[in-house]
Scaffold this active site. Sequence first.
Site, PDB file in Angstrom:
ATOM      1  N   ASP A  88       0.808  -1.224   0.000  1.00 52.26           N
ATOM      2  CA  ASP A  88       0.000   0.000   0.000  1.00 52.26           C
ATOM      3  C   ASP A  88       0.841   1.274   0.000  1.00 52.26           C
ATOM      4  O   ASP A  88       0.651   2.159   0.838  1.00 52.26           O
ATOM      5  CB  ASP A  88      -0.938   0.024   1.202  1.00 52.26           C
ATOM      6  CG  ASP A  88      -1.713  -1.264   1.383  1.00 52.26           C
ATOM      7  OD1 ASP A  88      -2.048  -1.884   0.363  1.00 52.26           O
ATOM      8  OD2 ASP A  88      -1.978  -1.642   2.540  1.00 52.26           O
TER       9      ASP A  88
ATOM     10  N   GLU B 120     -10.983   0.986  -3.744  1.00 54.00           N
ATOM     11  CA  GLU B 120     -10.351   1.384  -2.490  1.00 54.00           C
ATOM     12  C   GLU B 120      -9.074   2.165  -2.812  1.00 54.00           C
ATOM     13  O   GLU B 120      -8.780   2.473  -3.958  1.00 54.00           O
ATOM     14  CB  GLU B 120     -10.025   0.132  -1.657  1.00 54.00           C
ATOM     15  CG  GLU B 120      -9.142  -0.865  -2.393  1.00 54.00           C
ATOM     16  CD  GLU B 120      -8.961  -2.178  -1.655  1.00 54.00           C
ATOM     17  OE1 GLU B 120      -9.111  -2.202  -0.415  1.00 54.00           O
ATOM     18  OE2 GLU B 120      -8.660  -3.185  -2.309  1.00 54.00           O
TER      19      GLU B 120
END
Length: 536
Positions: free
Chosen positions: A15, A196
């Site tokens: 991420d 997301e």
Amino acid sequence: MTSITNPILRGFNPDPSIVRVGDDYYVATSTFEWYPGVQIYHSRDLADWQLVARPLRRPAQLDMRGNPDSCGVWAPDLSYADGRFHLTYTDVKRYGRTTRSDRTDVSLRDFHNYWVWCDRIDGEWSDPVHVNSSGFDPALFHDDDGCSWLINMLWDHRPGHKRFAGIVIQQMCLNTGRLLGERHNIFAGSPLGFTEGPHLYKRDGYYHILVAEGGTERNHAVVMARARSLFGPYELHPDGPVLTARDQPGGPLARAGHGDLVETAEGDPWLVYLCGRPLPASDRCILGRETAIQPMRWGEDGWLRTIDGSGRPMASVGSGSVARTLTDDRANFDDPNLPPDFQWLRTPYPDHIFSLTDRPGHLRLFGRESVGSHFTQALVARRQCEWRFSAETQVEFCPANFQQSAGLIHYYNSTKFHYLHITADDTGQPVIQILSVVPDEARPSTTSPAIPIARGPVCLRLDVDHETMRFSYRMADEEAWHEVPGDWDASILSDEATLPYLPNFTGTFVGMACQDMAGTGAVADFDYFHYAERDG
């Protein structure tokens, strides 16, 4: 062009969020249940990166005791505005049901989003301000009119509704962290779904939104859309995903997605993104989700694309072949601070589980809860970053009974690990054996036969070669190693090997652990820890 071998951040580093301040680049990655929270790396050339900060390191900032596996700190976003660094992140407290017998709806989840700031990347970051709990993956967008906006995915727990319910945005005050006005749902996502990891950018009169889609497995992708207005409507990229490995099975980099953009001082765009390196035989990513980078280009139509237009991840960047530097590191625990490669699980009170000063030159672990605990367990470990490596330690431990154990652990989470440990049998005789916990409902745990050993310091070793792991040991005054019979499956320490109702988003660690489930506080003293990668 800079020569780069991907991934740039090896081992569990998912991420990524990137920002440039002057000539300095910084990347922040997720840490989930590992403490301290968030890893921040620094580079000046986009190729060589050094860990410079773990900003969430005080109890007031982060306490993950009780957080389930693969919860905790998700998707930090790092930005810079008004002379300060800003970090937003999610602390996930509940993912859904945790066992097949728990019939609670998996849609009931708890995501708490926070904002912290600091004047220096390696300084003392502020106490957190809770901004919302409406979903996960919060990020800040600083518009050119001076306004700042918080964006995050919206989670819809209602039965029959779309769980990933779009990307919401709300203005935020950078002085107080207060959200201002109403929130707006600005982007519903593409047909890939699982929308997301949002980031916003402004270029040539367009607002560009970048999201992760397709789920964080083999269908993962970076998707972009743009609009003339901040609130939309947003038009999807005409080519589909900007970057993905979903149509490239068998490639060196899989699972490419969840990215973020940065521009060099010259205006050249680069994309950081998570990826995985699957083992050739099992196709499992035992190193977890890692971080890669590659140059991009803005087309004449104003859309972002990869340099060759293929939308595929690049295993290497530049004309030169760059050999990967293999790590060979021995920690002797001579310093009162834990070496930077090591972390522990969940608790913000490290002095409850280890000390580097009680016995100088040793890492002392205080036996606490079981190795499966989600609260306070004494486990200190570092990332596995290559498929082939060895790890060795020397431990002095005097167990009184079977409830006390200490040793060398190869660990993914509380449901997946192999643990070579010293304990005692019912007569008080010290023994050494392996506890293996795997994601198998029929046979979730096994132990090897106990091997009696003498009292005194013991050296423990593991050797991993792709899917295969072997343990060995020797007394400290011996030269020859004694192999513990049996090969163990290293590939189960991966996201891909799991039971269907458990989240798996982290990566494999190797380290030291100590338990005293009798609650008497037995201690184990580790003299050193040697981690050495091998080619191949």
